[in-house]
Design a protein around this motif. Structure first.
Motif, PDB file in Angstrom:
ATOM      1  N   HIS A 155       0.874  -1.185   0.000  1.00 24.68           N
ATOM      2  CA  HIS A 155       0.000   0.000   0.000  1.00 24.68           C
ATOM      3  C   HIS A 155       0.900   1.222   0.000  1.00 24.68           C
ATOM      4  N   ILE A 156       0.679   2.114  -0.955  1.00 22.15           N
ATOM      5  CA  ILE A 156       1.553   3.271  -1.082  1.00 22.15           C
ATOM      6  C   ILE A 156       0.753   4.555  -0.907  1.00 22.15           C
ATOM      7  N   PRO A 157       1.394   5.628  -0.410  1.00 23.42           N
ATOM      8  CA  PRO A 157       0.696   6.910  -0.265  1.00 23.42           C
ATOM      9  C   PRO A 157       0.411   7.522  -1.640  1.00 23.42           C
ATOM     10  N   PRO A 158      -0.560   8.424  -1.713  1.00 23.97           N
ATOM     11  CA  PRO A 158      -0.909   9.002  -3.016  1.00 23.97           C
ATOM     12  C   PRO A 158       0.210   9.833  -3.629  1.00 23.97           C
ATOM     13  N   THR A 159       1.061  10.428  -2.832  1.00 22.88           N
ATOM     14  CA  THR A 159       2.194  11.201  -3.340  1.00 22.88           C
ATOM     15  C   THR A 159       3.402  10.959  -2.441  1.00 22.88           C
ATOM     16  N   GLY A 160       4.590  11.177  -2.998  1.00 20.38           N
ATOM     17  CA  GLY A 160       5.814  11.031  -2.215  1.00 20.38           C
ATOM     18  C   GLY A 160       6.153   9.571  -1.951  1.00 20.38           C
ATOM     19  N   GLY A 161       7.178   9.369  -1.131  1.00 16.80           N
ATOM     20  CA  GLY A 161       7.566   8.024  -0.739  1.00 16.80           C
ATOM     21  C   GLY A 161       8.347   7.263  -1.792  1.00 16.80           C
ATOM     22  N   ASN A 162       8.903   7.965  -2.785  1.00 17.39           N
ATOM     23  CA  ASN A 162       9.720   7.285  -3.793  1.00 17.39           C
ATOM     24  C   ASN A 162      10.982   6.720  -3.151  1.00 17.39           C
ATOM     25  N   THR A 163      11.681   5.863  -3.879  1.00 15.38           N
ATOM     26  CA  THR A 163      12.968   5.339  -3.428  1.00 15.38           C
ATOM     27  C   THR A 163      14.011   5.636  -4.494  1.00 15.38           C
ATOM     28  N   GLU A 164      15.135   6.179  -4.071  1.00 12.80           N
ATOM     29  CA  GLU A 164      16.226   6.520  -4.991  1.00 12.80           C
ATOM     30  C   GLU A 164      17.389   5.557  -4.794  1.00 12.80           C
ATOM     31  N   PHE A 165      18.020   5.204  -5.908  1.00  9.17           N
ATOM     32  CA  PHE A 165      19.133   4.261  -5.901  1.00  9.17           C
ATOM     33  C   PHE A 165      20.331   4.900  -6.598  1.00  9.17           C
ATOM     34  N   ALA A 166      21.508   4.757  -5.993  1.00  9.88           N
ATOM     35  CA  ALA A 166      22.742   5.294  -6.569  1.00  9.88           C
ATOM     36  C   ALA A 166      23.663   4.143  -6.956  1.00  9.88           C
ATOM     37  N   ASP A 167      24.231   4.233  -8.154  1.00  5.50           N
ATOM     38  CA  ASP A 167      25.108   3.191  -8.687  1.00  5.50           C
ATOM     39  C   ASP A 167      26.526   3.417  -8.169  1.00  5.50           C
ATOM     40  N   MET A 168      26.942   2.573  -7.241  1.00  4.09           N
ATOM     41  CA  MET A 168      28.249   2.756  -6.617  1.00  4.09           C
ATOM     42  C   MET A 168      29.397   2.230  -7.481  1.00  4.09           C
ATOM     43  N   ARG A 169      29.069   1.467  -8.513  1.00  3.90           N
ATOM     44  CA  ARG A 169      30.098   1.071  -9.493  1.00  3.90           C
ATOM     45  C   ARG A 169      30.502   2.281 -10.323  1.00  3.90           C
ATOM     46  N   ALA A 170      29.497   2.998 -10.828  1.00  5.18           N
ATOM     47  CA  ALA A 170      29.784   4.205 -11.612  1.00  5.18           C
ATOM     48  C   ALA A 170      30.469   5.254 -10.755  1.00  5.18           C
ATOM     49  N   ALA A 171      30.065   5.330  -9.480  1.00  2.00           N
ATOM     50  CA  ALA A 171      30.691   6.292  -8.578  1.00  2.00           C
ATOM     51  C   ALA A 171      32.177   5.995  -8.420  1.00  2.00           C
ATOM     52  N   TYR A 172      32.524   4.715  -8.280  1.00  2.00           N
ATOM     53  CA  TYR A 172      33.941   4.358  -8.179  1.00  2.00           C
ATOM     54  C   TYR A 172      34.673   4.633  -9.490  1.00  2.00           C
ATOM     55  N   ASP A 173      34.078   4.234 -10.595  1.00  2.00           N
ATOM     56  CA  ASP A 173      34.744   4.367 -11.897  1.00  2.00           C
ATOM     57  C   ASP A 173      35.128   5.807 -12.203  1.00  2.00           C
ATOM     58  N   THR A 174      34.336   6.760 -11.715  1.00  2.00           N
ATOM     59  CA  THR A 174      34.554   8.163 -12.066  1.00  2.00           C
ATOM     60  C   THR A 174      35.394   8.925 -11.043  1.00  2.00           C
ATOM     61  N   LEU A 175      35.920   8.231 -10.041  1.00  2.91           N
ATOM     62  CA  LEU A 175      36.886   8.861  -9.147  1.00  2.91           C
ATOM     63  C   LEU A 175      38.182   9.128  -9.904  1.00  2.91           C
ATOM     64  N   ASP A 176      38.897  10.161  -9.510  1.00  2.00           N
ATOM     65  CA  ASP A 176      40.216  10.380 -10.096  1.00  2.00           C
ATOM     66  C   ASP A 176      41.179   9.313  -9.552  1.00  2.00           C
ATOM     67  N   GLU A 177      42.274   9.124 -10.242  1.00  3.95           N
ATOM     68  CA  GLU A 177      43.178   8.022  -9.903  1.00  3.95           C
ATOM     69  C   GLU A 177      43.780   8.171  -8.511  1.00  3.95           C
ATOM     70  N   ALA A 178      44.063   9.402  -8.089  1.00  2.00           N
ATOM     71  CA  ALA A 178      44.630   9.607  -6.756  1.00  2.00           C
ATOM     72  C   ALA A 178      43.639   9.171  -5.674  1.00  2.00           C
ATOM     73  N   THR A 179      42.362   9.488  -5.866  1.00  3.01           N
ATOM     74  CA  THR A 179      41.361   9.095  -4.872  1.00  3.01           C
ATOM     75  C   THR A 179      41.160   7.587  -4.893  1.00  3.01           C
ATOM     76  N   LYS A 180      41.188   6.980  -6.063  1.00  2.00           N
ATOM     77  CA  LYS A 180      41.086   5.513  -6.121  1.00  2.00           C
ATOM     78  C   LYS A 180      42.195   4.860  -5.305  1.00  2.00           C
ATOM     79  N   ARG A 181      43.408   5.378  -5.415  1.00  2.00           N
ATOM     80  CA  ARG A 181      44.516   4.826  -4.628  1.00  2.00           C
ATOM     81  C   ARG A 181      44.282   5.057  -3.140  1.00  2.00           C
ATOM     82  N   GLU A 182      43.740   6.210  -2.791  1.00  2.00           N
ATOM     83  CA  GLU A 182      43.531   6.540  -1.381  1.00  2.00           C
ATOM     84  C   GLU A 182      42.491   5.651  -0.731  1.00  2.00           C
ATOM     85  N   VAL A 183      41.401   5.368  -1.446  1.00  2.00           N
ATOM     86  CA  VAL A 183      40.300   4.609  -0.841  1.00  2.00           C
ATOM     87  C   VAL A 183      40.515   3.103  -0.894  1.00  2.00           C
TER      88      VAL A 183
END
Length: 296
Positions: free
Chosen positions: A137-165
């Protein structure tokens, strides 16, 4: 019936979030269908199944066909207050008598933490693999769910940050994530239950070999770092990972079932009128091994 999975946004986000047709989740899946769902998850990270009028038992049968479940031990409700079995997470704003929780109810205030970006059960030593959320059962408005792709987030880090993390270990706890919202009403037993656990900041997917950031609002520290510096860095990474080009926003329809891979995504619920009913059930597959065992 043939299973088909198509990207929801083939122009801007063909690699993330797919819609599944050709499956009836009220019926048990064949081994070939199970394999197709796993393959879809490996590719898209998020799968949407529309018009699946399932009950709790059917959701459990489908979920168990994909792997072992974890128990729903991450909420704050006492056993006598639960509406569903421990195999299901009650993602609702209802009490056991199906009445909407008061605005200041402790259970509701704790549940507001779902509106922060997070990965399910990252506060457990063995975190979650898949989550499967069924909209009853869902409300008439609002209550959406958002998803973030953490693969793309990693891929687009600069190389220095990739080494750091690359080798960093974070400390995750629900005490921290709820504290962000000013919720500090924990018993001593709850503080002990949710003592910080160690998770890798970068994980390698066991099937695809892809690397991803493993972030969550539950992450409140980095081993070996001063706390203020760690939290500032984690905030920067979260801002990077949740840019709109990495995010799929799901607008719920009645009887949708959405499943996602917590190893490669973060998600958050969006606000809705607290007086409206929002009733959802989540089953959660355990990852079976610690993130520490999925080193890049």
């Amino acid at each position: 019936m043939t299973i088909d999975i198509q990207p929801i946004d083939p122009v801007n986000r063909a690699f993330f979030a797919g819609v599944v047709s050709g499956l009836d989740l009220t019926q048990p899946l064949s081994p070939e269908q199970v394999a197709a769902v796993h393959a879809g998850m490996d590719e898209f990270g998020v799968l949407v199944f529309h018009d699946q009028k399932i009950n709790d038992e059917q959701q459990l049968v489908f979920s168990r066909s994909l792997g072992p479940l974890e128990q729903a031990t991450g909420d704050i409700a006492a056993p006598e207050e639960r509406r569903v079995s421990m195999d299901l997470n009650d993602i609702s704003n209802l009490d056991k008598n199906n009445r909407v929780l008061a605005r200041d109810d402790r259970r509701r205030l704790f549940g507001l933490g779902n509106q922060l970006w997070h990965s399910d059960s990252s506060f457990k030593e063995i975190p979650a693999k898949y989550s499967l959320l069924s909209a009853r059962h869902i409300p008439p408005t609002g209550g959406n769910t958002e998803f973030a792709d953490m693969r793309a987030a990693y891929d687009t880090l600069d190389e220095a940050t990739k080494r750091e993390v690359h080798d960093l270990i974070c400390l995750h706890s629900q005490i921290f994530s709820r504290g962000i919202l000013g919720f500090t009403d924990f018993t001593d037993a709850e503080r002990e239950k949710w003592a910080p656990v160690r998770q890798r900041l970068v994980r390698k997917h066991p099937a695809t070999g892809r690397l991803s950031l493993y972030l969550a609002s539950h992450a409140g520290g980095i081993e070996g770092w001063p706390v203020p510096e760690a939290r500032a860095f984690l905030r920067d990474l979260t801002e990077h990972a949740t840019q709109r080009q990495f995010v799929y926003a799901h607008v719920w329809q009645p009887h949708d079932l959405v499943m996602w891979d917590n190893r490669v995504t973060m998600h958050r619920a969006r606000r809705y009128d607290y007086a409206e009913v929002r009733d959802m059930r989540r089953t959660t597959l355990t990852n079976e091994v610690s993130s520490l065992q999925q080193a890049p």
